[in-house]
Design an enzyme around this catalytic site. Structure first.
Site, PDB file in Angstrom:
ATOM      1  N   GLU A 118     -90.856 -37.363 -61.158  1.00 49.62           N
ATOM      2  CA  GLU A 118     -91.495 -36.929 -59.918  1.00 49.62           C
ATOM      3  C   GLU A 118     -92.305 -35.648 -60.155  1.00 49.62           C
ATOM      4  O   GLU A 118     -91.836 -34.711 -60.811  1.00 49.62           O
ATOM      5  CB  GLU A 118     -90.407 -36.672 -58.873  1.00 49.62           C
ATOM      6  CG  GLU A 118     -90.883 -36.132 -57.544  1.00 49.62           C
ATOM      7  CD  GLU A 118     -89.729 -35.852 -56.585  1.00 49.62           C
ATOM      8  OE1 GLU A 118     -89.996 -35.655 -55.394  1.00 49.62           O
ATOM      9  OE2 GLU A 118     -88.557 -35.836 -57.036  1.00 49.62           O
ATOM     10  N   LYS A 164     -93.892 -41.087 -51.428  1.00 50.02           N
ATOM     11  CA  LYS A 164     -92.490 -40.859 -51.116  1.00 50.02           C
ATOM     12  C   LYS A 164     -92.257 -41.031 -49.624  1.00 50.02           C
ATOM     13  O   LYS A 164     -93.016 -40.497 -48.804  1.00 50.02           O
ATOM     14  CB  LYS A 164     -92.074 -39.448 -51.559  1.00 50.02           C
ATOM     15  CG  LYS A 164     -90.586 -39.161 -51.509  1.00 50.02           C
ATOM     16  CD  LYS A 164     -90.300 -37.804 -52.167  1.00 50.02           C
ATOM     17  CE  LYS A 164     -88.811 -37.521 -52.283  1.00 50.02           C
ATOM     18  NZ  LYS A 164     -88.554 -36.249 -52.980  1.00 50.02           N
ATOM     19  N   CYS A 173     -87.237 -40.191 -55.973  1.00 48.93           N
ATOM     20  CA  CYS A 173     -86.052 -39.346 -55.754  1.00 48.93           C
ATOM     21  C   CYS A 173     -85.255 -39.724 -54.503  1.00 48.93           C
ATOM     22  O   CYS A 173     -84.528 -40.699 -54.502  1.00 48.93           O
ATOM     23  CB  CYS A 173     -86.457 -37.879 -55.742  1.00 48.93           C
ATOM     24  SG  CYS A 173     -85.081 -36.754 -56.145  1.00 48.93           S
TER      25      CYS A 173
END
Length: 577
Positions: free
Chosen positions: A41, A112, A148
């Site tokens: 990330e 994300k 994540c």
């Protein structure tokens, strides 16, 4: 397809440095036949870039790096990488994106979806969440890209759901054949085993393999462990990267026959010697051989905390431009452990220990400090403070006798702090403070004294854990003198002083502090565990009153689930109404 998982240690904002690491990893992966290299990330910027994301010139440099460096790198080997991306229609909107490059072009993107806004995370300050979740395509494969936090919201594993949407479920419902999670997941003790268990549960639940690629390295207070891993559709760990070190892990993604599910096959390690933490190779086995799922066991112990702190020290100094560390040696457990960690991180030739005895320093403490330095092989100086202390007493007491009060105790710590900072300024050392979490919690520390320095190494290490670290440091030979581990802890600021004159036994104190700080329990709930209610209330009162001290402390390395600093934002001026 052969895939390389590249876990890198970036310096925040150093886009040129990140690109150099990325190029090296791609070249290395290509030599081993990889058709896809996956990075963590925000690998282009490092995580967390914080308010650098508010600077237009910074974002423009990211855009140039993606267009002029990352895209061309993908002409022969596809790349999945994390970067901040501005919105197409509204450049004021910023997204935390996973980008797929192939053939020199951007051919897939997934933003994300879940933006954590708790503990050390503050992503909704910077990013907009994804509005859709769809697989991306590469050589006929449907890849489910997640970032994540996107993978941490399975209601069946947690028995609750923190967010309204579940990106994993949506991605797999859209036909993703493999789940890829690029991450920057900071370490705390127990996190590695928890993370692996959660990912294995997800793989079993959906019957899909998972690739998890995590950042490694120390960035300010946060330490990232790496420990990237590959899990097959049965929930077995197929391949495991090193913990607390950069690594490149190879595996083959195969489809046994048309229409069959994808399988993962580990390949020998690209970097010899990068054996994962906690996984000892069998006697006689070459370290470059791969480890099968049956052989991989993730079991954390105090060695993980030790290596996290060593990495945190090394990266903090290197990334801030320091090459040498300075530690005030009292002959006690905290300064001994700090010096040992510094020597491991920077090399003993780059560490200086300074003892500063006063009239109250015991002969044993002075000899223990000297012996520790000799055992570590670090430079050592002894600078007595008696003359300076005496001058302070005469000046501040108007020539009268010493009063033996708190002000006189603390001035000794402040003299020592000034000496350390003088050496730091003149000789270019970074001063490491030595206070532990238990002391920082209740304010058993001196502003502008033992709190003076650039990095608080043990600020998130409870006192009991400090002793565990000391025993680990002494696992092969005596480095920290045996007397240091058995004598009662003392600041030695007045005759016969010991810590337990002011504090309960550390086993009791640490248990109360963990319940209050990490578990956020009330006084009554903590007392229900068998502690005296009045004692619990007194400890809580001290924790709350010491917030003003902690606000002025050096940044501390995070190794528990709730550290002081960016992850615990309490007001200074407040009261219970």
């Amino acid at each position: 397809m052969r895939i390389a998982m590249a876990q890198l240690d970036p310096t925040i904002g150093d886009i040129g440095g990140s690109l150099a690491k990325i190029r090296q990893a791609v070249a290395e992966a290509r030599q081993h036949g990889a058709g896809l290299v996956i990075f963590p990330e925000l690998a282009v910027t490092g995580y967390p870039p914080r308010d650098l994301l508010c600077r237009h010139d910074f974002l423009e440099r990211v855009e140039r790096a993606l267009a002029e460096d990352i895209a061309p790198l993908s002409r022969e080997t596809a790349i999945i990488i994390g970067a901040p991306v501005r919105g197409r229609g509204n450049p004021a909107f910023l997204y935390n994106a996973a980008l797929l490059y192939s053939g020199g072009e951007l051919c897939g993107r997934q933003d994300k979806s879940l933006l954590p806004n708790y503990d050390v995370f503050d992503e909704s300050r910077y990013f907009k969440p994804a509005t859709r979740r769809l697989p991306v395509f590469l050589e006929g494969l449907r890849l489910g890209l997640t970032i994540c936090e996107d993978i941490w919201n399975d209601k069946d594993y947690w028995n609750r759901q923190l967010y309204d949407i579940d990106p994993v479920a949506e991605m797999l419902a859209q036909g993703a054949e493999i789940l890829i999670n690029i991450s920057a997941s900071p370490y705390h003790y127990g996190k590695i085993a928890l993370r692996a268990d959660m990912l294995r549960s997800l793989a079993r639940k959906y019957g899909r393999p998972i690739l998890y690629i995590n950042q490694v390295g120390g960035n300010d207070e946060l330490i990232f462990d790496g420990t990237s891993l590959a899990i097959d559709a049965n929930g077995d760990v197929v391949s495991l990267a090193a913990s607390f070190a950069e690594d490149l892990v190879l595996l083959d993604l195969e489809r046994p026959q048309a229409g069959a599910a994808l399988t993962l096959k580990p390949v020998k390690r690209a970097r010899p010697g990068a054996i994962p933490a906690g996984v000892a190779p069998e006697a006689g086995r070459n370290e470059t051989e791969f480890l099968t799922g049956e052989e991989i066991v993730i079991s954390e112990d105090i060695s993980y905390v030790y290596r996290a702190l060593v990495l945190g020290i090394a990266d903090y100094l290197h990334k801030t431009g320091f090459r040498k560390a300075l530690v005030g040696l009292s002959g006690g457990i905290d300064s001994s452990v700090t010096a040992a960690l510094a020597a491991a991180a920077m090399g003993p030739e780059n560490v200086l220990g300074v003892a500063m005895p006063s009239r109250y320093s015991s002969p044993g403490s002075r000899s223990d400090a000297r012996k520790l330095a000799a055992n570590l092989g670090i430079a050592f100086r002894e600078i007595p403070i008696e003359g300076m202390f005496k001058a302070y007493l005469e000046a501040m007491n108007g020539g009268g006798p010493p009063r033996g009060d708190l002000a006189e105790e603390n001035v000794q710590a402040r003299i020592r702090g000034n000496i350390l900072m003088f050496i730091s300024n003149r000789e270019g050392y970074l001063t490491l403070t030595t206070g532990n979490k238990s002391e920082m919690a209740v304010g058993y520390c001196t502003l502008y004294g033992d709190m003076s320095g650039g990095l608080a190494v043990l600020a998130d290490v409870p006192k009991v854990m400090v002793y565990d670290l000391a025993r680990y440091i002494n696992r092969d030979r005596e480095i920290i003198p045996a007397d240091v581990l058995v004598k009662p802890p003392s600041a030695e600021l007045r005759p016969g002083q010991v810590d337990q004159d002011s504090l309960p036994p550390y086993e009791v104190l640490d248990a109360i502090l963990q319940a209050y700080i990490e578990e956020e329990k009330s006084a009554e709930e903590i007392a229900g565990r068998g502690f005296d209610l009045d004692l619990v209330r007194e400890i809580i009162r001290k924790v709350d009153r010491a917030e003003y001290k902690r606000r002025q402390a050096a940044p501390g390395l995070r190794v528990t689930s709730k550290a002081f600093g960016m992850g615990r934002r309490m007001p200074i001026a407040w009261r219970v109404g």
